[in-house]
Design a protein around this motif. Structure first.
Motif, mmCIF file in Angstrom:
data_model
loop_
_atom_site.group_PDB
_atom_site.id
_atom_site.type_symbol
_atom_site.label_atom_id
_atom_site.label_comp_id
_atom_site.label_asym_id
_atom_site.label_seq_id
_atom_site.Cartn_x
_atom_site.Cartn_y
_atom_site.Cartn_z
ATOM 1 N N ASP B 318 41.373 46.107 42.092
ATOM 2 C CA ASP B 318 40.692 44.911 41.768
ATOM 3 C C ASP B 318 40.518 44.714 40.533
ATOM 4 O O ASP B 318 40.235 43.423 39.958
ATOM 5 C CB ASP B 318 39.161 45.422 42.655
ATOM 6 N N GLN B 319 40.549 45.632 39.474
ATOM 7 C CA GLN B 319 40.498 45.300 37.975
ATOM 8 C C GLN B 319 41.668 44.356 37.553
ATOM 9 O O GLN B 319 41.489 43.533 36.839
ATOM 10 C CB GLN B 319 40.560 46.671 37.239
ATOM 11 N N LEU B 320 42.772 44.843 37.978
ATOM 12 C CA LEU B 320 43.979 43.875 37.666
ATOM 13 C C LEU B 320 43.660 42.478 38.305
ATOM 14 O O LEU B 320 44.097 41.700 37.303
ATOM 15 C CB LEU B 320 45.255 44.405 38.711
ATOM 16 N N MET B 321 43.164 42.357 39.462
ATOM 17 C CA MET B 321 42.958 40.920 39.880
ATOM 18 C C MET B 321 41.728 40.218 39.068
ATOM 19 O O MET B 321 41.993 39.189 38.726
ATOM 20 C CB MET B 321 42.622 40.956 41.222
ATOM 21 N N ALA B 322 40.747 40.962 38.787
ATOM 22 C CA ALA B 322 39.774 40.491 37.738
ATOM 23 C C ALA B 322 40.343 40.230 36.620
ATOM 24 O O ALA B 322 39.859 39.179 35.914
ATOM 25 C CB ALA B 322 38.738 41.589 37.878
ATOM 26 N N ILE B 323 41.268 40.902 36.020
ATOM 27 C CA ILE B 323 41.427 40.631 34.723
ATOM 28 C C ILE B 323 42.392 39.285 34.711
ATOM 29 O O ILE B 323 42.234 38.333 33.768
ATOM 30 C CB ILE B 323 42.151 41.849 33.967
ATOM 31 N N GLY B 324 43.050 39.019 35.729
ATOM 32 C CA GLY B 324 44.031 37.897 35.774
ATOM 33 C C GLY B 324 43.224 36.668 36.069
ATOM 34 O O GLY B 324 43.497 35.670 35.253
ATOM 35 N N TRP B 325 42.162 36.815 36.865
ATOM 36 C CA TRP B 325 41.484 35.478 37.421
ATOM 37 C C TRP B 325 40.331 35.218 36.423
ATOM 38 O O TRP B 325 40.158 34.165 36.275
ATOM 39 C CB TRP B 325 41.177 35.446 38.845
ATOM 40 N N LYS B 326 39.654 36.136 36.281
ATOM 41 C CA LYS B 326 38.321 35.927 35.374
ATOM 42 C C LYS B 326 38.601 36.100 33.972
ATOM 43 O O LYS B 326 37.384 35.645 33.414
ATOM 44 C CB LYS B 326 37.518 36.943 35.823
ATOM 45 N N LEU B 327 39.526 36.702 33.458
ATOM 46 C CA LEU B 327 39.586 36.699 32.074
ATOM 47 C C LEU B 327 40.661 35.967 31.401
ATOM 48 O O LEU B 327 40.427 34.941 30.492
ATOM 49 C CB LEU B 327 39.614 38.310 31.490
#
Lengths: 172, 350
Positions: B318-327
């Motif tokens: 979930d961190q990986l996806m958050a970094i990609g989409w939200k950062l």
């Protein structure tokens, strides 16, 4: 008839576009059908190259292969109700008649537009055709066709927000 | 068949045949050199990581273990090719080939030094992005066709990761496209040489950061190697592969790293050129051939790949996806906005 290298390559691309369509239509395994579309899309991109629409060809690969088809595969792989993926693609006469009528209409439309327009093929022989399509496309999109361009972007924004709303609802 | 021979042998088309011959030779040279580099990239990686972990790395085969890549290659070539009984055979055969071909095709548009490029496409950058999306098919289909839970989970993870980070990567390069005014990689390098700083990293540092992070995720390397996370998924999507099919995945992954490093060197670090203020200061450096600078930049980034692998732990999914989409995607969009505004201001449009 003088067969040149270009024609041989064209034949290969055309065969690569058409042959997988049979797998798409007749394979019993829906994943094989979806994957055969990969080669069809790739061949279509090749045909665009032959029509001197280089930007369109690359965009075809990025959007149809990189986006649409991956989503299709995901949808198949994540569907819960498919128990045995190997026999999911049923053939029915009712559907094939409908599909035949639709494809006949599309072929008729394409033939009509080809005959009625009298385009010069290949487009490079037309003196008005730009050597690099991408620059002209960019200019046209931001000047002459600005309104359609913006309308499409608003549509995409609406789709994005709508999908977020739906996804949020299912979490609760 | 006669007509084909005639067109090739006929006097008017000798130039044509010669041109095709030159292109074929170029392709062979580029593929051979790239594969040799890939082979030694594995050696380089093992040595670098070994020294970072206070070990010695490979040193038995040849002096300093220099023939280790060949020994590995021969071993993989002669290994038994095992296919799971319930695997979907056609897709199982096809997927490593697709993965490898997508990686190799990207080599066609990379200019290694001034004037040396197989296909000088005016949309080279878009072509590279398109090819990197083709590689995802090899991964998804190998995951599904192996008929194993580890492979399937690895394949799904890899595909969603590659698709998410492709957006960030494409957007991070838009700033470079705006500054260079072209999608042709050779033109982008020339635009950088004409630019005061000589490289696009300095004005495009946001795009550079996004690109570097996305490059790690695109090639499934640590800290984003969730598709092949050893501790949870054995080897991810290529768990069931062995012998030469495994080697194709392996070569494809390292070719992907080479391409990402080359793209970074071309788009942000000036490719085969060095900034003009350096050559003004030390004039004899301009006599060094361009490919030396290009390879130095590429290998510096390859070293960075290994350095990160030896340093950072793996992210959670979930961190990986958050970094990609939200950062990364918002950062890349801000970068595009700033670059566009500055460009419009310089051109006097604001």
């Amino acid at each position: 008839m003088n067969i040149e290298l270009k024609e041989i390559v064209f034949l290969c691309v055309a065969i690569m576009t058409i042959l997988p369509c049979f797998i798409v239509a007749f394979s019993r395994n829906i994943l094989h059908s979806a994957f055969a579309l990969f080669f069809t899309f790739l061949g279509t991109a090749g045909l665009y190259f032959f029509l001197d629409a280089d930007f369109l060809a690359v965009v075809q690969v990025i959007i149809y292969i990189g986006g649409v088809l991956v989503l299709l595969l995901f949808a198949i792989l994540l569907t819960r109700n498919i128990e045995d993926i190997k026999t999911t693609n049923s053939l029915s006469i009712k559907h094939s008649v409908l599909a035949g009528i639709v494809s006949l209409i599309i072929i008729g439309g394409l033939l009509y537009s080809y005959i009625s327009n009298r385009w010069v093929f290949p487009l490079r022989e037309n003196p008005d055709y730009p050597y690099f399509t991408i620059k002209e496309l960019g200019d046209l999109l931001l000047t002459k066709y600005l309104l359609p361009f913006e309308v499409v972007s608003i549509l995409l924004l609406a789709v994005l927000i709508g999908s977020l709303v739906i996804a949020n609802r299912s979490v609760r | 068949m006669n007509t084909i021979l005639e067109t090739i042998i006929a006097p008017g088309s000798i130039d044509f045949a010669l041109a095709i011959g030159i292109i074929l030779v170029k392709i062979a040279v580029v593929i051979a050199i790239a594969l040799l580099h890939v082979a030694y990239a594995t050696y380089f990686e093992r040595k670098v990581i070994a020294h970072m972990q206070v070990r010695l790395g490979p040193r038995e085969v040849g002096p300093y273990g220099l023939f280790q890549p060949f020994a590995d290659g021969i071993k993989l070539f002669f290994k038994e090719d095992i296919i799971p009984a319930k695997a979907d055979k056609p897709l199982f055969y096809l997927s490593p080939v697709i993965f490898f071909i997508a990686a190799l095709t990207s080599l066609a548009v990379l200019p290694f030094f001034d004037g040396f490029v197989i296909a000088d496409l005016n949309i080279g950058l878009l072509f590279l992005l398109a090819m990197s999306s083709l590689g995802a098919y090899g991964i998804i289909l190998s995951g599904w066709s192996s008929n194993s839970k580890f492979s399937f989970l690895g394949g799904l993870r890899a595909a969603s990761q590659v698709i998410s980070y492709e957006i960030a990567m494409g957007l991070s390069l838009v700033g470079v496209m705006i500054m260079a005014g072209s999608l042709n990689l050779s033109d982008i390098v020339r635009a950088q040489h004409a630019y005061p700083t000589g490289v696009f990293v300095i004005p495009q540092f946001l795009g550079f950061f996004v690109f570097v992070v996305a490059a790690f995720a695109e090639t499934n390397r640590l800290p984003f190697d969730l598709p092949e996370a050893e501790s949870e998924l054995v080897a991810g999507y290529f768990t069931e592969y062995s012998g030469f099919r495994f080697a194709l995945f392996f070569l494809g992954e390292y070719t992907g790293m080479l391409i990402m490093s080359s793209l970074l060197a071309l788009c942000f670090l000036g490719g085969w050129t060095i900034p003009r203020f350096i050559t003004d200061f030390i004039p004899f450096l301009s006599a060094v051939p361009g490919i030396v600078w290009f390879l130095m930049k590429v290998y510096a980034f390859m070293f960075f790949y290994y350095w990160v692998r030896a340093t950072l732990p793996r992210y959670r999914y979930d961190q990986l996806m958050a970094i990609g989409w939200k950062l990364l995607i918002p950062l890349a969009l801000i970068n595009i906005l700033i670059t566009g505004l500055v460009k419009a201001w310089i051109k006097g449009l604001l």
